[in-house]
Write an enzyme that holds these catalytic residues in place. Structure first.
Site, PDB file in Angstrom:
ATOM      1  N   LYS A  10     -76.983   9.681   7.754  1.00 21.25           N
ATOM      2  CA  LYS A  10     -76.657  10.122   8.974  1.00 21.25           C
ATOM      3  C   LYS A  10     -78.106  10.414   9.705  1.00 21.25           C
ATOM      4  O   LYS A  10     -78.875  10.924   9.074  1.00 21.25           O
ATOM      5  CB  LYS A  10     -75.924  11.458   8.730  1.00 21.25           C
ATOM      6  CG  LYS A  10     -75.667  11.911  10.382  1.00 21.25           C
ATOM      7  CD  LYS A  10     -74.804  13.095  10.286  1.00 21.25           C
ATOM      8  CE  LYS A  10     -74.749  14.069  11.590  1.00 21.25           C
ATOM      9  NZ  LYS A  10     -74.273  13.207  12.815  1.00 21.25           N
ATOM     10  N   SER A 191     -84.651   9.926  12.045  1.00 20.81           N
ATOM     11  CA  SER A 191     -85.779   9.221  11.197  1.00 20.81           C
ATOM     12  C   SER A 191     -86.251   9.725   9.914  1.00 20.81           C
ATOM     13  O   SER A 191     -87.195   9.634   9.286  1.00 20.81           O
ATOM     14  CB  SER A 191     -87.169   8.564  11.993  1.00 20.81           C
ATOM     15  OG  SER A 191     -86.588   7.667  12.936  1.00 20.81           O
ATOM     16  N   ARG A 192     -85.483  10.831   9.725  1.00 21.43           N
ATOM     17  CA  ARG A 192     -85.900  11.846   8.470  1.00 21.43           C
ATOM     18  C   ARG A 192     -87.092  12.620   8.599  1.00 21.43           C
ATOM     19  O   ARG A 192     -87.761  13.254   7.775  1.00 21.43           O
ATOM     20  CB  ARG A 192     -85.954  10.896   7.262  1.00 21.43           C
ATOM     21  CG  ARG A 192     -84.493  10.509   6.612  1.00 21.43           C
ATOM     22  CD  ARG A 192     -83.569  11.503   6.340  1.00 21.43           C
ATOM     23  NE  ARG A 192     -82.282  10.981   5.776  1.00 21.43           N
ATOM     24  CZ  ARG A 192     -81.241  10.811   6.447  1.00 21.43           C
ATOM     25  NH1 ARG A 192     -81.240  10.974   7.790  1.00 21.43           N
ATOM     26  NH2 ARG A 192     -80.108  10.712   5.914  1.00 21.43           N
ATOM     27  N   LEU A 193     -87.464  12.540   9.903  1.00 18.61           N
ATOM     28  CA  LEU A 193     -88.672  13.365  10.196  1.00 18.61           C
ATOM     29  C   LEU A 193     -88.341  14.880  10.629  1.00 18.61           C
ATOM     30  O   LEU A 193     -88.584  15.417  11.803  1.00 18.61           O
ATOM     31  CB  LEU A 193     -89.668  12.805  11.345  1.00 18.61           C
ATOM     32  CG  LEU A 193     -90.227  11.585  11.037  1.00 18.61           C
ATOM     33  CD1 LEU A 193     -90.916  10.847  12.075  1.00 18.61           C
ATOM     34  CD2 LEU A 193     -91.244  11.516   9.702  1.00 18.61           C
TER      35      LEU A 193
END
Length: 214
Positions: A10, A191-193
């Site tokens: 997600k 973006s998983r940042l």
């Protein structure tokens, strides 16, 4: 399986978290986020993953319910003779994790553990529903039992025993308080940042606030 587990993901994009946005005291920051979680009517917003250490140094986890934030400690109640109770008494350090997926937030807390006072434990015990009070007497928590009938029979016996009178708090039941040494706030980002802000306790009452890489 209709979908590979590796393909389940997600992208988070609801909010951001900056060092200049957070409160100087992490317990107050937690209360702020917790209030937002309860106002959003999240199910079991006070559910938290409690990690303890076994006698042979292995991590052990389970879900328990936060029941108070008192004098900058996080409080929950349990059977002191349960597995988690014994582990906390043997190694009085624990980690808590809250995950509010609807808000894309996580809080991790690490700290030293102590028993809540008998008076405070008794006060909370008597605030519980009567059935829960009897349940604290019924269950030899974490011990092997023959079947569910064992519990049902004990429940019936104790319900009759305490009929018409106040149920005393069992000596083996009470609260634990976790005094945090570290609290990390995590806000999901694209973006998983992700945003991660960590508070670390220093000497006295000061906290060092740092941003961590996701």
């Amino acid at each position: 399986m209709s979908m590979s587990i590796a393909d389940m993901r997600k992208d988070y994009s609801r909010q951001s978290l900056e060092v200049h946005d957070v409160l100087q005291n992490p317990v107050l920051q937690f209360k702020k986020w917790f209030d937002e979680a309860t106002q959003a009517q999240l199910p079991e917003a006070n559910a938290m993953h409690l990690s303890t250490v076994s006698s042979d140094g292995k991590p052990v986890g389970r879900i328990v319910l936060l029941k108070g934030i008192e004098q900058e400690t996080f409080v929950f109640y349990t059977n002191y003779e349960s597995r988690k109770g014994k582990e906390l008494l043997h190694t009085p350090w624990a980690a808590l994790t809250f995950f509010w997926i609807e808000l894309e937030r996580q809080v991790r807390i690490e700290g030293e553990v102590s028993k809540v006072s008998p008076e405070k434990s008794t006060e909370y015990f008597h605030s519980r529903p009567r059935g829960s009070q009897i349940g604290a007497w019924v269950s030899p928590q974490s011990e092997t039992i023959p079947d569910r009938t064992f519990l049902e029979k004990r429940q019936e016996e104790l319900t009759q025993q305490f009929d018409g009178r106040e149920i005393p708090r069992p000596e083996h039941w009470g609260g634990f308080a976790i005094r945090p040494q570290s609290i990390e706030f995590w806000q999901g980002r694209p973006s998983r940042l992700h945003d991660r802000i960590r508070y670390t306790k220093t000497a006295g009452t000061d906290w060092v606030i740092e941003r961590l890489a996701p």
